[in-house]
Design an enzyme around this catalytic site. Structure first.
Site, PDB file in Angstrom:
ATOM      1  N   THR A  76       0.853  -1.203   0.000  1.00 26.94           N
ATOM      2  CA  THR A  76       0.000   0.000   0.000  1.00 26.94           C
ATOM      3  C   THR A  76       0.879   1.240   0.000  1.00 26.94           C
ATOM      4  O   THR A  76       0.654   2.188  -0.761  1.00 26.94           O
ATOM      5  CB  THR A  76      -0.921  -0.020   1.249  1.00 26.94           C
ATOM      6  N   ASN A 155      -6.395  -9.413  -7.636  1.00 24.53           N
ATOM      7  CA  ASN A 155      -6.500 -10.159  -6.377  1.00 24.53           C
ATOM      8  C   ASN A 155      -7.831 -10.901  -6.221  1.00 24.53           C
ATOM      9  O   ASN A 155      -7.903 -11.904  -5.527  1.00 24.53           O
ATOM     10  CB  ASN A 155      -6.282  -9.228  -5.180  1.00 24.53           C
ATOM     11  N   GLN A 183       0.043  -9.496  -6.493  1.00 24.55           N
ATOM     12  CA  GLN A 183      -0.529 -10.838  -6.668  1.00 24.55           C
ATOM     13  C   GLN A 183       0.187 -11.630  -7.766  1.00 24.55           C
ATOM     14  O   GLN A 183      -0.160 -12.784  -8.010  1.00 24.55           O
ATOM     15  CB  GLN A 183      -2.024 -10.741  -6.993  1.00 24.55           C
ATOM     16  N   SER A 203       4.613  -7.139  -2.021  1.00 20.71           N
ATOM     17  CA  SER A 203       4.301  -7.272  -0.599  1.00 20.71           C
ATOM     18  C   SER A 203       4.812  -8.620  -0.095  1.00 20.71           C
ATOM     19  O   SER A 203       4.583  -9.651  -0.738  1.00 20.71           O
ATOM     20  CB  SER A 203       2.790  -7.189  -0.407  1.00 20.71           C
ATOM     21  N   ALA A 204       5.478  -8.610   1.056  1.00 17.71           N
ATOM     22  CA  ALA A 204       6.067  -9.849   1.574  1.00 17.71           C
ATOM     23  C   ALA A 204       5.012 -10.859   2.037  1.00 17.71           C
ATOM     24  O   ALA A 204       5.173 -12.062   1.858  1.00 17.71           O
ATOM     25  CB  ALA A 204       6.997  -9.521   2.750  1.00 17.71           C
ATOM     26  N   HIS A 205       3.908 -10.346   2.618  1.00 16.21           N
ATOM     27  CA  HIS A 205       2.994 -11.303   3.260  1.00 16.21           C
ATOM     28  C   HIS A 205       2.148 -12.107   2.279  1.00 16.21           C
ATOM     29  O   HIS A 205       1.424 -13.010   2.683  1.00 16.21           O
ATOM     30  CB  HIS A 205       2.132 -10.615   4.335  1.00 16.21           C
ATOM     31  N   THR A 241      14.851   4.009  10.937  1.00 20.99           N
ATOM     32  CA  THR A 241      15.654   2.798  11.118  1.00 20.99           C
ATOM     33  C   THR A 241      14.914   1.594  10.531  1.00 20.99           C
ATOM     34  O   THR A 241      13.718   1.409  10.772  1.00 20.99           O
ATOM     35  CB  THR A 241      15.941   2.579  12.616  1.00 20.99           C
ATOM     36  N   CYS A 328     -18.577  -6.128   1.719  1.00 25.56           N
ATOM     37  CA  CYS A 328     -19.847  -5.541   2.157  1.00 25.56           C
ATOM     38  C   CYS A 328     -19.756  -4.863   3.502  1.00 25.56           C
ATOM     39  O   CYS A 328     -20.708  -4.236   3.938  1.00 25.56           O
ATOM     40  CB  CYS A 328     -20.917  -6.609   2.242  1.00 25.56           C
TER      41      CYS A 328
HETATM   42  N1  PLP Z   1      -2.280  -4.662  -4.091  1.00 25.90           N
HETATM   43  C1  PLP Z   1      -2.910  -5.845  -4.228  1.00 25.90           C
HETATM   44  C2  PLP Z   1      -3.256  -6.342  -5.590  1.00 25.90           C
HETATM   45  C3  PLP Z   1      -3.217  -6.607  -3.098  1.00 25.90           C
HETATM   46  O1  PLP Z   1      -3.846  -7.774  -3.237  1.00 25.90           O
HETATM   47  C4  PLP Z   1      -2.874  -6.108  -1.832  1.00 25.90           C
HETATM   48  C5  PLP Z   1      -3.232  -6.847  -0.598  1.00 25.90           C
HETATM   49  O2  PLP Z   1      -4.367  -7.262  -0.413  1.00 25.90           O
HETATM   50  C6  PLP Z   1      -2.222  -4.873  -1.745  1.00 25.90           C
HETATM   51  C7  PLP Z   1      -1.943  -4.183  -2.892  1.00 25.90           C
HETATM   52  C8  PLP Z   1      -1.832  -4.284  -0.417  1.00 25.90           C
HETATM   53  O3  PLP Z   1      -0.724  -4.948   0.114  1.00 25.90           O
HETATM   54  P1  PLP Z   1      -0.240  -4.643   1.626  1.00 25.90           P
HETATM   55  O4  PLP Z   1      -1.096  -5.480   2.503  1.00 25.90           O
HETATM   56  O5  PLP Z   1       1.201  -5.052   1.663  1.00 25.90           O
HETATM   57  O6  PLP Z   1      -0.411  -3.198   1.847  1.00 25.90           O
END
Ligand code: PLP
Length: 501
Positions: A76, A155, A183, A203-205, A241, A328
């Site tokens: 984000t 996504n 994604q 994004s790492a997660h 940091t 929703c």
């Molecule tokens: N962009 C897409 C296509 C995503 O699926 C997501 C996460 O759901 C994000 C951005 C946001 O990622 P983050 O959780 O690292 O901010």
């Protein structure tokens, strides 16, 4: 809330389980590399080494050079940074950004923010498969265009855009190209040189790494300036940091990408198997993401005539985590913007479930999921009732047998008033309120948009409550359907239940 004998996690587009390798690396960073990477003694050198090794790993995973990677706090943040920087750098000389309506809110909300500051945003049409119209893209780029922002993989549906062509079109007309690749990473090869991106976010997660760390690729020579001011970290672009354990975890997750990509065929087979079985189990089901132009882990399905919140809660009751194709839980009670953009009706969007697989899923997991879906549609799962907003009239809201259980978040309670005579409890802490919820009443669970209340209803069912219902589309939907009743009665005589235990 509940513990299950079997757990099947099918929401990997939302987030992923952290791998053992990542945990090992992060633990080492926390225990041994806690020094400040800007200092010069050994503990700090360990930290700075981990930082640069992670940068190399991230760069290698997308065929970039380490100097082209900036670590951020999330994708984000990466999306915000690239788009805001580009706009501010070129405005007012240029003001146009081209994007599409299926982008993640991290892009769409940033664009809306920039529109308020003078940006002109052109949203390209997408077809039923969620693919942008490249001809429209070519025709819309003009001298005022700063950048084209187009995600690689969606996504919600897994749609894969022809991003290489889109980038080439942008460059041919002198525009920069930015892609949200969150994604795509780990699902498809992402080669920023071959694809010719100027900016890309990660994004790492989403790749078995930790939450709270992202990456921004900025091509050598593409403009970028400081976006967090302070120290010299991240080449002076993002001061503060560095979160070494998170960054090191991201690096470890990137190192595992070749292994993830190596399992692409197996995932594709699992997806095929799942789709075939869904079609056999629920003959009217419509698959929104079948074919080569979709990621091989994402299966978006319309179950016509069903309510996705209830189905999602029923699957959760069986230990299966999926996500609804509609967001929703908002004030507006709006169905998913992505599903609407690809042409689904509100009704279809509200009947859509997203299953997103990972490499650890087995045929047995999928069989269990199919069996549970089958049980749901055959009415074999414990039933909870639904009230449509229009059904919640005076005869229901003032019924002596009804017990309205409001499980909204506190911030939602500030924006909408509750059902008269209702009782407030916490959604996440619901088990602490059971003593105050009567077993001999008809319990009607209420939330803001209709997502959390079915989960609460199933939970109560599992605790022996016989008559449990929930309000579809939540209070937001009720206010729209019954404006007169909302005006007249909402907010009257609300009781805050006290938690116990
Ligand atoms: N962009 C897409 C296509 C995503 O699926 C997501 C996460 O759901 C994000 C951005 C946001 O990622 P983050 O959780 O690292 O901010």
């Amino acid at each position: 809330m509940l513990s299950f004998r079997r757990e099947v996690y099918l929401d990997n587009n939302a987030t992923t389980e952290i791998s053992q390798e990542v945990i090992k690396t992060m633990r080492y960073a926390l225990e041994k590399a806690y020094g400040n990477p800007s200092s010069l003694y050994k503990t700090s050198l360990r930290a700075s080494t981990m930082l640069e090794e992670a940068r190399e790993a991230a760069a290698k995973s997308i065929n970039a050079s380490p100097s082209e990677i900036i670590f951020t706090g999330s994708a984000t943040e990466s999306n915000n940074t690239a788009l805001k920087f580009l706009f501010e750098n070129f405005y007012p000389g240029k003001r146009k950004i081209i994007s599409s309506p299926i982008e993640h809110p991290a892009v769409l909300e940033t664009l809306a923010y920039l529109e308020n500051r003078g940006a002109e945003v052109h949203y390209l049409k997408v077809n039923r498969q969620g693919l942008i119209d490249l001809e429209e893209l070519e025709n819309s780029i003009d001298d005022a265009t700063i950048a084209v922002a187009c995600m690689y993989v969606n996504n919600e549906t897994g749609a894969i855009n022809d991003i290489k062509k889109a980038a080439a079109l942008a460059h041919a007309k002198g525009s920069y190209f930015f892609s949200d690749c969150v994604q795509a990473l780990g699902k498809l090869p992402v080669d920023v040189r071959e694809l010719d991106f100027d900016y890309a976010s990660f994004s790492a997660h989403k790749i078995n790494g930790p939450k709270g760390v992202g990456g921004l690729y900025v091509k050598q020579g593409a403009p970028i300036g400081a976006f967090v001011h302070g120290g010299h970290q991240e080449r002076g672009l993002r001061a503060g940091t560095e979160s070494i354990h998170n960054i090191a975890g991201f690096g470890a997750a990137c190192r595992a990408i070749p292994n993830k990509l190596g399992q692409a065929n197996r995932l594709a087979e699992l997806k095929k198997y799942f789709i075939k079985n869904i079609r056999e189990t629920v003959p009217g089901a419509v698959i929104n993401s079948d074919g080569l132009q979709f990621a091989n882990n994402t299966i978006s399905v319309i179950f016509p005539g069903s309510n996705n919140e209830r189905l999602m809660a029923a699957l959760d009751f069986k230990g299966i985590s999926v996500s609804a194709g509609s967001a929703c839980n908002t004030q507006e009670n709006a169905p998913s913007h992505v599903l609407k953009a690809i042409g689904l009706t509100d009704e279809e969007a509200r009947s859509t479930i997203r299953f997103s697989l990972n490499e650890r899923i087995t045929i047995k997991d999928l069989d269990y999921t199919i069996r549970s879906i089958d049980e749901y549609f055959r009415g074999k799962l414990p039933s909870i009732n639904m009230f449509k907003p229009a059904q919640l009239d005076e005869s229901v809201i003032f019924s002596k047998d009804a017990f309205f259980l409001d499980v909204r978040y506190n911030y939602d309670r500030k924006s909408l008033k509750g059902i008269p005579n209702s009782f407030e409890a916490s959604f996440y802490g619901i088990k602490k309120y059971l003593h105050a919820i009567p077993k001999d009443k008809n319990i009607i669970a209420i939330c803001q948009g209709g997502v959390n209340s079915p989960f609460t209803a199933y939970y109560l069912k599992s605790k022996g409550y016989k008559n449990v219902s929930f309000l579809m589309y939540g209070l937001a939907g009720w206010r729209i359907a019954q404006p007169g009743l909302y005006e007249k009665y909402a907010g009257r005589n609300i009781t805050k239940l006290e938690p116990k235990g």
